[in-house]
Design a protein around this motif. Structure first.
Motif, PDB file in Angstrom:
ATOM      1  N   SER A  59       0.956  -1.120  -0.256  1.00  0.00           N
ATOM      2  CA  SER A  59      -0.112  -0.197  -0.188  1.00  0.00           C
ATOM      3  C   SER A  59       0.823   1.309  -0.004  1.00  0.00           C
ATOM      4  O   SER A  59       0.431   2.264  -0.580  1.00  0.00           O
ATOM      5  CB  SER A  59      -0.929   0.160   1.252  1.00  0.00           C
ATOM      6  N   THR A  60       2.162   1.047   0.641  1.00  0.00           N
ATOM      7  CA  THR A  60       3.058   2.236   0.845  1.00  0.00           C
ATOM      8  C   THR A  60       2.212   3.678   1.490  1.00  0.00           C
ATOM      9  O   THR A  60       2.785   4.757   0.865  1.00  0.00           O
ATOM     10  CB  THR A  60       3.711   2.666  -0.928  1.00  0.00           C
ATOM     11  N   ARG A  61       1.383   3.288   2.124  1.00  0.00           N
ATOM     12  CA  ARG A  61       0.553   4.427   2.867  1.00  0.00           C
ATOM     13  C   ARG A  61       1.498   5.394   3.524  1.00  0.00           C
ATOM     14  O   ARG A  61       2.122   5.016   4.550  1.00  0.00           O
ATOM     15  CB  ARG A  61      -0.588   3.999   3.690  1.00  0.00           C
ATOM     16  N   VAL A  62       1.300   6.746   3.130  1.00  0.00           N
ATOM     17  CA  VAL A  62       2.304   7.714   3.775  1.00  0.00           C
ATOM     18  C   VAL A  62       1.868   7.917   5.389  1.00  0.00           C
ATOM     19  O   VAL A  62       0.724   8.338   5.251  1.00  0.00           O
ATOM     20  CB  VAL A  62       2.394   8.901   3.106  1.00  0.00           C
ATOM     21  N   LEU A  63       2.675   7.855   6.224  1.00  0.00           N
ATOM     22  CA  LEU A  63       2.298   8.204   7.746  1.00  0.00           C
ATOM     23  C   LEU A  63       2.655   9.446   7.963  1.00  0.00           C
ATOM     24  O   LEU A  63       1.867  10.109   8.863  1.00  0.00           O
ATOM     25  CB  LEU A  63       2.957   7.062   8.527  1.00  0.00           C
ATOM     26  N   TYR A  64       3.783  10.112   7.530  1.00  0.00           N
ATOM     27  CA  TYR A  64       4.366  11.391   7.741  1.00  0.00           C
ATOM     28  C   TYR A  64       5.053  11.768   6.785  1.00  0.00           C
ATOM     29  O   TYR A  64       5.677  11.134   6.018  1.00  0.00           O
ATOM     30  CB  TYR A  64       5.267  11.389   9.111  1.00  0.00           C
ATOM     31  N   ALA A 110       2.424   6.474  -1.410  1.00  0.00           N
ATOM     32  CA  ALA A 110       3.766   7.020  -1.819  1.00  0.00           C
ATOM     33  C   ALA A 110       3.980   6.481  -3.227  1.00  0.00           C
ATOM     34  O   ALA A 110       4.599   7.677  -3.986  1.00  0.00           O
ATOM     35  CB  ALA A 110       4.950   6.670  -0.904  1.00  0.00           C
ATOM     36  N   LYS A 111       3.718   5.396  -3.924  1.00  0.00           N
ATOM     37  CA  LYS A 111       4.287   5.170  -5.083  1.00  0.00           C
ATOM     38  C   LYS A 111       3.328   5.679  -6.107  1.00  0.00           C
ATOM     39  O   LYS A 111       3.596   5.637  -7.263  1.00  0.00           O
ATOM     40  CB  LYS A 111       3.784   3.580  -5.281  1.00  0.00           C
ATOM     41  N   SER A 112       2.062   6.559  -5.771  1.00  0.00           N
ATOM     42  CA  SER A 112       1.136   6.990  -6.717  1.00  0.00           C
ATOM     43  C   SER A 112       1.755   8.293  -7.491  1.00  0.00           C
ATOM     44  O   SER A 112       1.216   8.628  -8.225  1.00  0.00           O
ATOM     45  CB  SER A 112      -0.234   7.342  -6.120  1.00  0.00           C
ATOM     46  N   PHE A 113       2.903   8.832  -6.512  1.00  0.00           N
ATOM     47  CA  PHE A 113       3.520   9.807  -7.060  1.00  0.00           C
ATOM     48  C   PHE A 113       4.432   9.951  -8.032  1.00  0.00           C
ATOM     49  O   PHE A 113       5.187  10.756  -8.832  1.00  0.00           O
ATOM     50  CB  PHE A 113       4.000  10.837  -6.108  1.00  0.00           C
ATOM     51  N   ILE A 114       4.960   8.428  -8.495  1.00  0.00           N
ATOM     52  CA  ILE A 114       5.765   8.132  -9.210  1.00  0.00           C
ATOM     53  C   ILE A 114       5.238   8.349 -10.952  1.00  0.00           C
ATOM     54  O   ILE A 114       4.189   7.546 -11.049  1.00  0.00           O
ATOM     55  CB  ILE A 114       6.575   6.624  -9.183  1.00  0.00           C
ATOM     56  N   SER A 115       5.761   8.976 -11.667  1.00  0.00           N
ATOM     57  CA  SER A 115       5.361   9.362 -13.073  1.00  0.00           C
ATOM     58  C   SER A 115       6.044   8.651 -14.275  1.00  0.00           C
ATOM     59  O   SER A 115       5.843   9.077 -15.381  1.00  0.00           O
ATOM     60  CB  SER A 115       5.292  10.993 -13.132  1.00  0.00           C
ATOM     61  N   ASP A 116       7.191   7.858 -13.900  1.00  0.00           N
ATOM     62  CA  ASP A 116       7.868   7.381 -14.934  1.00  0.00           C
ATOM     63  C   ASP A 116       7.091   6.280 -15.545  1.00  0.00           C
ATOM     64  O   ASP A 116       6.100   5.691 -15.318  1.00  0.00           O
ATOM     65  CB  ASP A 116       9.226   6.698 -14.239  1.00  0.00           C
ATOM     66  N   ASP A 117       7.967   5.720 -16.755  1.00  0.00           N
ATOM     67  CA  ASP A 117       6.820   4.652 -17.420  1.00  0.00           C
ATOM     68  C   ASP A 117       7.131   3.369 -16.919  1.00  0.00           C
ATOM     69  O   ASP A 117       6.271   2.407 -17.280  1.00  0.00           O
ATOM     70  CB  ASP A 117       7.625   4.663 -18.690  1.00  0.00           C
ATOM     71  N   ASP A 127       6.124   0.339 -14.078  1.00  0.00           N
ATOM     72  CA  ASP A 127       5.088   0.071 -13.093  1.00  0.00           C
ATOM     73  C   ASP A 127       5.581   0.402 -11.825  1.00  0.00           C
ATOM     74  O   ASP A 127       6.329  -0.067 -11.348  1.00  0.00           O
ATOM     75  CB  ASP A 127       4.882  -1.369 -13.155  1.00  0.00           C
ATOM     76  N   ASN A 128       4.749   1.446 -11.219  1.00  0.00           N
ATOM     77  CA  ASN A 128       5.147   1.927  -9.880  1.00  0.00           C
ATOM     78  C   ASN A 128       5.043   0.916  -8.828  1.00  0.00           C
ATOM     79  O   ASN A 128       5.521   1.070  -7.722  1.00  0.00           O
ATOM     80  CB  ASN A 128       4.284   3.175  -9.568  1.00  0.00           C
ATOM     81  N   ASN A 129       4.287  -0.251  -9.108  1.00  0.00           N
ATOM     82  CA  ASN A 129       4.379  -1.530  -8.001  1.00  0.00           C
ATOM     83  C   ASN A 129       5.699  -1.853  -7.979  1.00  0.00           C
ATOM     84  O   ASN A 129       5.855  -2.672  -7.231  1.00  0.00           O
ATOM     85  CB  ASN A 129       3.255  -2.603  -8.339  1.00  0.00           C
ATOM     86  N   ASP A 130       6.494  -1.695  -8.786  1.00  0.00           N
ATOM     87  CA  ASP A 130       7.967  -2.178  -8.781  1.00  0.00           C
ATOM     88  C   ASP A 130       8.792  -1.456  -7.369  1.00  0.00           C
ATOM     89  O   ASP A 130       9.637  -2.094  -7.039  1.00  0.00           O
ATOM     90  CB  ASP A 130       8.625  -1.849 -10.033  1.00  0.00           C
ATOM     91  N   TYR A 131       8.204  -0.447  -7.091  1.00  0.00           N
ATOM     92  CA  TYR A 131       8.896   0.336  -6.089  1.00  0.00           C
ATOM     93  C   TYR A 131       9.126  -0.508  -4.900  1.00  0.00           C
ATOM     94  O   TYR A 131      10.391  -0.544  -4.387  1.00  0.00           O
ATOM     95  CB  TYR A 131       8.092   1.718  -5.736  1.00  0.00           C
ATOM     96  N   MET A 132       8.193  -1.243  -4.452  1.00  0.00           N
ATOM     97  CA  MET A 132       8.413  -2.049  -3.174  1.00  0.00           C
ATOM     98  C   MET A 132       9.337  -3.243  -3.195  1.00  0.00           C
ATOM     99  O   MET A 132       9.887  -3.803  -2.356  1.00  0.00           O
ATOM    100  CB  MET A 132       6.983  -2.331  -2.443  1.00  0.00           C
ATOM    101  N   LYS A 133       9.399  -3.347  -4.339  1.00  0.00           N
ATOM    102  CA  LYS A 133      10.342  -4.557  -4.740  1.00  0.00           C
ATOM    103  C   LYS A 133      11.960  -4.253  -4.448  1.00  0.00           C
ATOM    104  O   LYS A 133      12.589  -5.067  -4.276  1.00  0.00           O
ATOM    105  CB  LYS A 133      10.293  -4.860  -6.483  1.00  0.00           C
ATOM    106  N   GLU A 143      14.624  -7.549 -12.590  1.00  0.00           N
ATOM    107  CA  GLU A 143      14.723  -8.695 -11.782  1.00  0.00           C
ATOM    108  C   GLU A 143      13.137  -9.224 -11.581  1.00  0.00           C
ATOM    109  O   GLU A 143      12.746 -10.172 -11.464  1.00  0.00           O
ATOM    110  CB  GLU A 143      15.132  -8.275 -10.532  1.00  0.00           C
ATOM    111  N   HIS A 144      12.050  -8.101 -11.435  1.00  0.00           N
ATOM    112  CA  HIS A 144      10.883  -8.633 -11.203  1.00  0.00           C
ATOM    113  C   HIS A 144      10.195  -9.216 -12.193  1.00  0.00           C
ATOM    114  O   HIS A 144       9.491 -10.076 -12.141  1.00  0.00           O
ATOM    115  CB  HIS A 144      10.035  -7.125 -10.958  1.00  0.00           C
ATOM    116  N   LYS A 145      10.536  -9.032 -13.700  1.00  0.00           N
ATOM    117  CA  LYS A 145      10.000  -9.551 -14.857  1.00  0.00           C
ATOM    118  C   LYS A 145      10.833 -10.874 -15.028  1.00  0.00           C
ATOM    119  O   LYS A 145      10.277 -11.610 -15.730  1.00  0.00           O
ATOM    120  CB  LYS A 145      10.185  -8.553 -15.971  1.00  0.00           C
TER     121      LYS A 145
END
Length: 337
Positions: free
Chosen positions: A24-29, A50-57, A59-65, A143-145
């Motif tokens: 979820s990457t929910r921002v606490l502070y 937090a990942k929803s602010f990433i605007s690159d091409d 998949d922003n779900n890769d962030y937590m990877k 690595e994810h793919k």
């Protein structure tokens, strides 16, 4: 025990925040510096992903990877990462940011440093460099793919554990006690702390909630830390400081009290920034040391906290303010081939 007259700050727009360590990457502070960096008020960012602010091409779900890729049996081995990414601003533009993430138990403490002058060039893959513990480079998207691909090869590793903890404190108003009173200030109360605090001092999360932070600080450093909090309270900057905590603070009524002059010190690096309802800080243990001696008047004799060369760690300021090349690994680190 003062190591510097002024807490150091970054020289460009930056912010600090904490989000949950899950998909979820929910921002606490998030600190007020977020407004200067991407135009959003802290209240508009807290409780969003937090990942929803990433605007690159990619998949922003890769962030937590990032943190899954760096996971090892000993979570302290690699838990500081840096990467470049474009973030969506309040006006809909994309601005390049260098992000640094620190893994602390169930939360991620993150720092964003803005480069609005950089030309827009959307990234298709998420490439990350691990800076702490085992230094290595990872292409998280690939690595994810392709999970069957060979794992990233570490470049360097540190022989020592990288004990860290993240805390959020109440806004520290009017903390500095005058020396004439002779009283030890209590300081702001702890309102959030990661479980990893028990790796630094003899206390756990349940002990420290709503506990005055300055009672954890060694008495010879209380004035330094109070002034550091004053600077944080009046600035949008991320500020860095070094000070000592008590190894065995008295946090539970009825427990045996360890006198300050017998209480081992834990020297920590600290980075912090003001958040909407207080101050967010991350502390990292540098080393333990015996309590300082006193002079004939009963005052502690100051000793520079940063006097020893610490080859097992890169300073938090250096980790955040610049991206080190592998050739800049500390001398005490070993090369991995």
């Amino acid at each position: 025990m003062v190591t510097s007259n002024t807490a150091r700050a970054l020289d460009r727009p930056a912010f600090i925040g904490i989000h949950e360590k899950n998909d979820s990457t929910r921002v606490l502070y998030v600190s007020s510096g977020i407004r200067q960096a991407i135009g959003f008020m802290p209240s508009q960012v807290v409780n969003t992903e937090a990942k929803s602010f990433i605007s690159d091409d990619f998949d922003n779900n890769d962030y937590m990877k990032i943190y899954e890729s760096g996971a090892t049996e000993n979570d302290d081995e690699s838990n500081a990462y840096t990467w470049e990414v474009h973030l969506r601003t309040a006006t809909g533009e994309s601005v390049l940011h260098r992000l640094i993430g620190f893994s602390c138990e169930n939360s991620i403490l993150f720092i964003g440093v803005s480069f609005p002058e950089a030309p827009l060039s959307s990234k298709r893959e998420l490439e990350v460099q691990a800076l702490d513990g085992a230094m290595k480079r990872m292409n998280v998207t690939r690595e994810h793919k392709q999970p069957q691909a060979s794992p990233s090869v570490p470049l360097y590793y540190s022989r020592s554990r990288q004990a860290k903890a993240a805390l959020v404190l109440e806004r520290p108003d009017a903390l500095v006690e005058t020396q004439e009173t002779g009283r030890r200030p209590a300081g702001p109360l702890v309102v959030f702390v990661t479980g990893s605090i028990s790796r630094l001092i003899d206390a756990d999360t349940s002990d420290l909630m709503r506990f005055p932070f300055l009672k954890l600080v060694a008495p010879e450093c209380v004035l330094l830390v109070s002034r550091y909090f004053e600077k944080l309270n009046s600035s949008m900057d991320i500020l860095f400081e070094t000070f000592s905590l008590l190894q065995r603070p008295h946090v539970i009524d009825g427990d045996v009290v360890t006198a300050d002059e017998d209480n081992q010190r834990v020297v920590v690096e600290c980075l912090g920034a003001a958040v909407q309802d207080g101050v967010a800080i991350m502390i990292r243990k540098l080393r333990a040391m015996p309590p300082p001696k006193k002079d004939t008047l009963g005052n502690y004799i100051a000793a520079p906290l940063a006097a020893e060369s610490d080859n097992e760690h890169m300073s938090l300021f250096d980790l955040v303010s610049s991206e080190p090349e592998t050739s800049d690994a500390p001398d005490g680190w070993s090369h991995m081939v």
